[in-house]
Scaffold this active site. Structure first.
Site, PDB file in Angstrom:
ATOM      1  CE1 TYR A 147      -3.828   2.214   0.413  1.00 55.60           C
ATOM      2  CE2 TYR A 147      -2.860   2.960   2.481  1.00 55.60           C
ATOM      3  CZ  TYR A 147      -3.814   3.085   1.491  1.00 55.60           C
ATOM      4  OH  TYR A 147      -4.764   4.075   1.568  1.00 55.60           O
ATOM      5  CE  LYS A 201      -3.123   7.800  -0.321  1.00 56.76           C
ATOM      6  NZ  LYS A 201      -4.542   8.099  -0.195  1.00 56.76           N
ATOM      7  CB  CYS A 202       1.697   1.328   4.149  1.00 58.78           C
ATOM      8  SG  CYS A 202       2.505   0.281   5.366  1.00 58.78           S
ATOM      9  N   GLY A 203       4.034   3.556   5.462  1.00 61.77           N
ATOM     10  CA  GLY A 203       5.453   3.775   5.705  1.00 61.77           C
ATOM     11  C   GLY A 203       6.249   2.481   5.745  1.00 61.77           C
ATOM     12  NE  ARG A 244       6.319   6.299   2.248  1.00 63.57           N
ATOM     13  CZ  ARG A 244       5.274   6.620   3.024  1.00 63.57           C
ATOM     14  NH1 ARG A 244       4.048   6.361   2.629  1.00 63.57           N
ATOM     15  NH2 ARG A 244       5.467   7.223   4.180  1.00 63.57           N
TER      16      ARG A 244
END
Length: 118
Positions: free
Chosen positions: A8, A10-12, A15
């Site tokens: 996902y 937007k998930c840190g 990333r």
């Protein structure tokens, strides 16, 4: 076999995992876990190959998990029910999920990635 990386953007944590894979020159196919979540059958396969408990596939810190009141349900539901719940919404899945078709990791811990994917 190529790696499939369910994530996902937007998930840190996702990333960080993606950055780790890129830094180590590991190629993968990135799949948006919400837009293209794994099917129920794919989830069952991932679960069986992971060696983890099925409840480890739940994103327990997610808003959707809390909204649906799954904390208690997960403790008593059957494997079939849990797979149905997980397959119903990509936001319920702990991420990222990385697999080569034989091995599976759920979440991102650098030590686990080093051990499994290097």
């Amino acid at each position: 076999m190529a790696l499939t990386f369910y994530w996902y953007p937007k998930c840190g944590t996702c990333r960080n995992a993606k950055k780790w894979l890129d830094e180590h020159g590991i190629s993968y196919e990135a799949v948006h876990i919400v837009e293209q979540p794994p099917s129920r059958d794919e989830l069952k396969d991932l679960y069986e190959k992971s060696g983890l408990e099925l409840k480890k596939f739940f994103n327990v810190s997610g808003q959707k998990y809390r909204e649906l009141g799954l904390k208690d349900k997960v403790k008593t539901a059957s494997e079939e029910e849990l797979l149905d719940i997980l397959a119903s919404d990509g936001m319920l899945l702990k991420r990222p999920i990385l697999t080569d078709g034989k091995k599976v990791t759920v979440g991102f811990k650098e030590e686990d990635y080093k051990e499994m994917w290097l």
